[in-house]
Design a protein around this motif. Structure first.
Motif, PDB file in Angstrom:
ATOM      1  N   LYS A 129       0.695  -1.163  -0.042  1.00  6.34           N
ATOM      2  CA  LYS A 129      -0.007   0.106   0.083  1.00  6.34           C
ATOM      3  C   LYS A 129       0.687   1.211   0.113  1.00  6.34           C
ATOM      4  N   HIS A 130       2.045   1.314   0.868  1.00  7.00           N
ATOM      5  CA  HIS A 130       2.755   2.471   0.936  1.00  7.00           C
ATOM      6  C   HIS A 130       3.996   2.567   0.471  1.00  7.00           C
ATOM      7  N   ALA A 131       4.617   1.452   0.214  1.00  3.95           N
ATOM      8  CA  ALA A 131       5.896   1.532  -0.196  1.00  3.95           C
ATOM      9  C   ALA A 131       6.187   2.269  -1.387  1.00  3.95           C
ATOM     10  N   ASP A 132       7.644   2.802  -1.574  1.00  6.44           N
ATOM     11  CA  ASP A 132       7.968   3.579  -2.826  1.00  6.44           C
ATOM     12  C   ASP A 132       8.358   2.664  -3.823  1.00  6.44           C
ATOM     13  N   ASP A 133       7.615   2.631  -4.952  1.00  6.53           N
ATOM     14  CA  ASP A 133       7.877   1.435  -6.044  1.00  6.53           C
ATOM     15  C   ASP A 133       9.462   1.636  -6.408  1.00  6.53           C
ATOM     16  N   ASP A 134       9.978   2.777  -6.630  1.00  6.50           N
ATOM     17  CA  ASP A 134      11.301   2.653  -7.116  1.00  6.50           C
ATOM     18  C   ASP A 134      12.456   2.202  -5.968  1.00  6.50           C
ATOM     19  N   LEU A 135      12.040   2.403  -4.765  1.00  8.88           N
ATOM     20  CA  LEU A 135      12.666   1.975  -3.457  1.00  8.88           C
ATOM     21  C   LEU A 135      12.766   0.164  -3.857  1.00  8.88           C
ATOM     22  N   LEU A 136      11.665  -0.234  -3.708  1.00  5.23           N
ATOM     23  CA  LEU A 136      11.331  -1.717  -3.719  1.00  5.23           C
ATOM     24  C   LEU A 136      11.957  -2.419  -4.841  1.00  5.23           C
ATOM     25  N   ARG A 137      11.931  -1.717  -6.140  1.00  9.47           N
ATOM     26  CA  ARG A 137      12.765  -2.167  -7.322  1.00  9.47           C
ATOM     27  C   ARG A 137      14.144  -2.223  -7.006  1.00  9.47           C
ATOM     28  N   GLU A 138      14.757  -0.893  -6.367  1.00  7.73           N
ATOM     29  CA  GLU A 138      16.026  -0.670  -6.000  1.00  7.73           C
ATOM     30  C   GLU A 138      16.759  -1.939  -5.202  1.00  7.73           C
ATOM     31  N   LEU A 139      15.854  -2.096  -4.067  1.00  8.20           N
ATOM     32  CA  LEU A 139      16.241  -3.043  -3.138  1.00  8.20           C
ATOM     33  C   LEU A 139      16.456  -4.534  -3.866  1.00  8.20           C
ATOM     34  N   GLY A 140      15.342  -4.904  -4.584  1.00  6.27           N
ATOM     35  CA  GLY A 140      15.214  -6.220  -5.293  1.00  6.27           C
ATOM     36  C   GLY A 140      16.529  -6.482  -6.104  1.00  6.27           C
ATOM     37  N   GLN A 141      16.658  -5.389  -6.895  1.00  7.28           N
ATOM     38  CA  GLN A 141      17.893  -5.255  -7.908  1.00  7.28           C
ATOM     39  C   GLN A 141      19.332  -5.552  -7.101  1.00  7.28           C
ATOM     40  N   LEU A 142      19.324  -4.681  -6.020  1.00  2.33           N
ATOM     41  CA  LEU A 142      20.459  -4.821  -5.229  1.00  2.33           C
ATOM     42  C   LEU A 142      20.599  -6.331  -4.527  1.00  2.33           C
ATOM     43  N   VAL A 143      19.627  -7.044  -4.404  1.00  2.00           N
ATOM     44  CA  VAL A 143      19.693  -8.409  -3.848  1.00  2.00           C
ATOM     45  C   VAL A 143      20.289  -9.340  -4.814  1.00  2.00           C
ATOM     46  N   LEU A 144      19.654  -9.165  -5.985  1.00  7.83           N
ATOM     47  CA  LEU A 144      19.801 -10.338  -7.080  1.00  7.83           C
ATOM     48  C   LEU A 144      21.389 -10.029  -7.442  1.00  7.83           C
ATOM     49  N   GLN A 145      21.651  -8.687  -7.631  1.00 10.23           N
ATOM     50  CA  GLN A 145      22.979  -8.251  -8.100  1.00 10.23           C
ATOM     51  C   GLN A 145      24.350  -9.061  -7.158  1.00 10.23           C
ATOM     52  N   VAL A 193      25.990 -13.194   3.061  1.00  9.46           N
ATOM     53  CA  VAL A 193      24.624 -12.836   3.485  1.00  9.46           C
ATOM     54  C   VAL A 193      24.702 -11.837   4.553  1.00  9.46           C
ATOM     55  N   SER A 194      25.425 -11.748   5.456  1.00  3.55           N
ATOM     56  CA  SER A 194      25.446 -10.681   6.405  1.00  3.55           C
ATOM     57  C   SER A 194      25.623  -9.260   5.720  1.00  3.55           C
ATOM     58  N   ARG A 195      26.665  -9.395   4.884  1.00  2.00           N
ATOM     59  CA  ARG A 195      27.030  -8.056   4.294  1.00  2.00           C
ATOM     60  C   ARG A 195      25.907  -7.493   3.223  1.00  2.00           C
ATOM     61  N   LEU A 196      25.071  -8.537   2.895  1.00  2.00           N
ATOM     62  CA  LEU A 196      23.800  -8.247   2.132  1.00  2.00           C
ATOM     63  C   LEU A 196      22.782  -7.434   2.843  1.00  2.00           C
ATOM     64  N   CYS A 197      22.773  -8.298   4.051  1.00  2.66           N
ATOM     65  CA  CYS A 197      21.811  -7.625   4.925  1.00  2.66           C
ATOM     66  C   CYS A 197      21.941  -6.196   5.336  1.00  2.66           C
ATOM     67  N   GLU A 198      23.274  -6.090   5.719  1.00  2.87           N
ATOM     68  CA  GLU A 198      23.928  -4.738   6.393  1.00  2.87           C
ATOM     69  C   GLU A 198      23.735  -3.488   5.247  1.00  2.87           C
ATOM     70  N   GLU A 199      23.775  -4.085   3.953  1.00  4.68           N
ATOM     71  CA  GLU A 199      23.517  -2.961   2.995  1.00  4.68           C
ATOM     72  C   GLU A 199      22.093  -2.689   2.710  1.00  4.68           C
ATOM     73  N   LEU A 200      21.386  -3.705   2.759  1.00  5.30           N
ATOM     74  CA  LEU A 200      19.885  -3.397   2.675  1.00  5.30           C
ATOM     75  C   LEU A 200      19.275  -2.650   3.536  1.00  5.30           C
ATOM     76  N   ASP A 201      19.725  -2.733   4.977  1.00  5.74           N
ATOM     77  CA  ASP A 201      19.413  -1.867   5.975  1.00  5.74           C
ATOM     78  C   ASP A 201      19.828  -0.271   5.843  1.00  5.74           C
ATOM     79  N   GLU A 202      21.213  -0.335   5.370  1.00  4.86           N
ATOM     80  CA  GLU A 202      21.736   1.126   4.941  1.00  4.86           C
ATOM     81  C   GLU A 202      20.767   1.596   4.042  1.00  4.86           C
ATOM     82  N   ARG A 203      20.564   0.952   2.987  1.00  3.65           N
ATOM     83  CA  ARG A 203      19.733   1.869   1.914  1.00  3.65           C
ATOM     84  C   ARG A 203      18.408   2.021   2.390  1.00  3.65           C
ATOM     85  N   VAL A 204      17.751   1.165   3.287  1.00  6.69           N
ATOM     86  CA  VAL A 204      16.299   1.615   3.730  1.00  6.69           C
ATOM     87  C   VAL A 204      16.498   2.714   4.908  1.00  6.69           C
ATOM     88  N   GLU A 205      17.577   2.410   5.768  1.00  3.43           N
ATOM     89  CA  GLU A 205      17.671   3.704   6.670  1.00  3.43           C
ATOM     90  C   GLU A 205      17.921   5.100   5.965  1.00  3.43           C
TER      91      GLU A 205
END
Length: 233
Positions: A14-30, A132-144
């Motif tokens: 309902k409320h997530a920014d579409d660009d952010l979700l796509r960016e996070l998904g792209q980051l995870v896969l990369q 995996v830990s580095r990926l989690c940290e990077e995701l948290d940093e992007r969202v923060e």
């Protein structure tokens, strides 16, 4: 747990920014592709190692259509043999796992267990705990960074919403309130302005959340829309 998962998904969709979700998904896969390529090579990029069996040889571009939007991926190339990530082939389970990871990272932070589940759903192998830990940290940093960015320009309309989710802290599971603000500018641009997690929807919690939006630059509000949330009334 099923009700919590539905509440999490509904809030994110309902409320997530579409660009952010796509960016996070792209980051995870990369990051997962890079990690798997390192495993195929036996060493990291530019790393000198006796265990090295192959070398990286640049990237090739590939688009991937997902429920999070079109992702621009850079698939690693190897000097010997070829590499194609398993998720490129249509696999409903892997996409569902990716969406779940991105939503959870956006709403309340991601766990290494959730990323492990994603790796398994994608049929990947050789992804280490440290990667995996580095990926989690990077995701948290992007969202923060997204949730604490300065808010520029007037936001004429603001929607406020909330839900409750189960959260584990210091080994104990408790119900946590998740509140979110979505704004629409005078030009009609819609963005998620902020989100916060707290023990309950108290008046003090809502007040501090709204004041944090003002400190970040929220101005020009003409109308606020919300349900009759406790503490907000």
């Amino acid at each position: 747990m099923t009700e919590d998962r539905m509440a999490l998904i509904e809030l994110a969709e309902k409320h997530a920014d579409d660009d952010l979700l796509r960016e996070l998904g792209q980051l995870v896969l990369q990051r997962l592709m890079d990690a798997e390529a390192e495993q195929r090579c036996g060493a990291g990029r530019h790393e000198r190692s006796e265990d090295r069996v192959n070398q990286r040889n640049g990237y090739r571009d590939r688009t991937l259509e997902t429920r999070l939007g079109t992702m621009e991926l850079r698939i690693p190339k190897l000097r010997t043999g070829s590499y194609l990530p398993s998720f490129i082939e249509p696999r409903k389970a892997s996409e569902q796992a990716l969406v779940a990871v991105v939503q959870e990272a956006y709403v309340k932070g991601i766990s290494t267990r959730k990323v492990d589940d994603l790796v398994q759903a994608m049929g990947m192998s050789g992804i280490s705990k440290s990667q995996v830990s580095r990926l989690c940290e990077e995701l948290d940093e992007r969202v923060e960074a997204f949730l604490n960015r300065p808010l520029s320009g007037p936001w004429a309309y603001v929607w406020l919403d909330a839900t409750y989710l189960k959260s584990r802290e210091r080994g104990a599971v408790s119900s946590q309130a998740v509140v979110v603000a979505v704004g629409v500018s005078n030009e009609g641009r819609r963005e998620t302005l902020g989100m916060a997690v707290g023990p309950a929807e108290t008046e003090a919690f809502w007040t501090e959340f709204l004041r944090s939006l003002v400190r970040r630059g929220l101005t020009g509000v003409r109308l606020v829309i919300s349900d009759a949330h406790e503490g907000l009334k």
